[in-house]
Design a protein around this motif. Structure first.
Motif, short mmCIF file in Angstrom:
data_model
loop_
_atom_site.label_atom_id
_atom_site.label_comp_id
_atom_site.label_asym_id
_atom_site.label_seq_id
_atom_site.Cartn_x
_atom_site.Cartn_y
_atom_site.Cartn_z
N GLU A 22 56.77 89.09 -25.59
CA GLU A 22 57.21 89.79 -26.18
C GLU A 22 56.56 91.24 -25.78
OE1 GLU A 22 59.95 91.56 -28.80
OE2 GLU A 22 59.77 89.45 -28.37
N GLY A 23 57.51 92.03 -25.35
CA GLY A 23 57.14 93.46 -24.99
C GLY A 23 56.43 93.66 -24.02
N ILE A 24 56.47 92.39 -22.59
CA ILE A 24 55.68 92.85 -21.48
C ILE A 24 56.54 92.39 -20.33
CG2 ILE A 24 53.62 91.81 -20.11
CD1 ILE A 24 52.72 90.82 -22.85
N GLY A 25 56.95 93.45 -19.39
CA GLY A 25 57.66 93.22 -18.13
C GLY A 25 57.00 93.27 -17.19
N LEU A 26 57.05 92.52 -16.26
CA LEU A 26 56.49 92.51 -14.63
C LEU A 26 57.23 92.79 -13.59
CD1 LEU A 26 54.33 88.91 -15.51
CD2 LEU A 26 53.80 91.12 -16.15
N ARG A 27 56.90 93.51 -12.76
CA ARG A 27 57.32 93.73 -11.42
C ARG A 27 56.14 93.14 -10.45
NH1 ARG A 27 61.94 97.29 -12.34
NH2 ARG A 27 62.12 98.15 -14.29
N GLU A 40 54.51 96.90 -17.63
CA GLU A 40 54.94 97.78 -18.56
C GLU A 40 54.92 96.84 -20.04
OE1 GLU A 40 58.82 98.99 -17.63
OE2 GLU A 40 58.25 100.25 -15.95
N MET A 41 53.85 97.50 -20.90
CA MET A 41 53.69 96.81 -22.30
C MET A 41 53.85 97.76 -23.42
SD MET A 41 50.06 94.71 -23.21
CE MET A 41 50.10 93.60 -22.04
N THR A 42 54.83 97.18 -24.15
CA THR A 42 54.98 98.34 -25.41
C THR A 42 53.86 98.11 -26.41
OG1 THR A 42 56.37 96.46 -26.52
CG2 THR A 42 57.41 98.17 -25.12
N GLU A 43 53.40 98.96 -27.21
CA GLU A 43 52.51 99.09 -28.32
C GLU A 43 52.77 97.98 -29.23
OE1 GLU A 43 51.25 102.16 -32.07
OE2 GLU A 43 52.89 102.74 -30.57
#
Length: 142
Positions: A22-27, A40-43
């Motif tokens: 949840e809330g973690i996207g990797l490139r 990119e990791m959301t609060e």
């Protein structure tokens, strides 16, 4: 001696976004045994508490992270701001938590299996369960 391949620019918009919980996207981009990941990791979200063989570095680009390292009862927590670097030796328990929406870059040295690491713990559990079910039914593993 000529190199086996050319250098490559991996364009942000062209890289696949891999969901890692949840809330973690990797490139992710890799060359040889080196793996680099833009995250990119959301609060309020965090990586799982984990360890791995290859050494790792994390550099915070924007936002604020709380870095955790060490085993239960011996944890060290440190807040990170933009430009701070978190270095993780081999097999040290660690985790990062986004205290606000954050972007960071991680790198692993030789020996890191990027395909295995791209899977969330839940995805790996699902794959193991599917393999056990197939084995129980006498089918080849997926």
């Amino acid at each position: 001696m000529e190199p086996d391949q050319d250098a490559t620019v991996h364009k942000y918009d062209d890289m696949e976004v891999l969901a890692f919980g949840e809330g973690i996207g990797l490139r992710r981009a890799a060359v040889g045994g080196l793996v680099q990941t833009w995250i990119e990791m959301t609060e309020g979200n965090a990586s799982p508490l984990h360890r791995h063989e290859p050494e790792q570095t994390i550099v915070l680009v924007t936002g604020k992270l709380r870095a955790r390292s060490g085993n239960n009862g011996q944890e060290i927590y440190t807040e990170m701001g933009p430009g701070d670097m978190f270095t993780v030796p081999s097999n040290v328990m660690h985790q990062v938590e986004a205290l606000e929406d954050s972007v960071f870059v991680e790198a692993f040295g030789p020996g890191y299996d990027a395909d295995k690491a791209s899977k969330s713990p839940e995805k790996r559990r699902q794959e193991r369960a599917a393999a056990r079910a197939a084995a129980a039914d006498g089918e080849p593993a997926p």
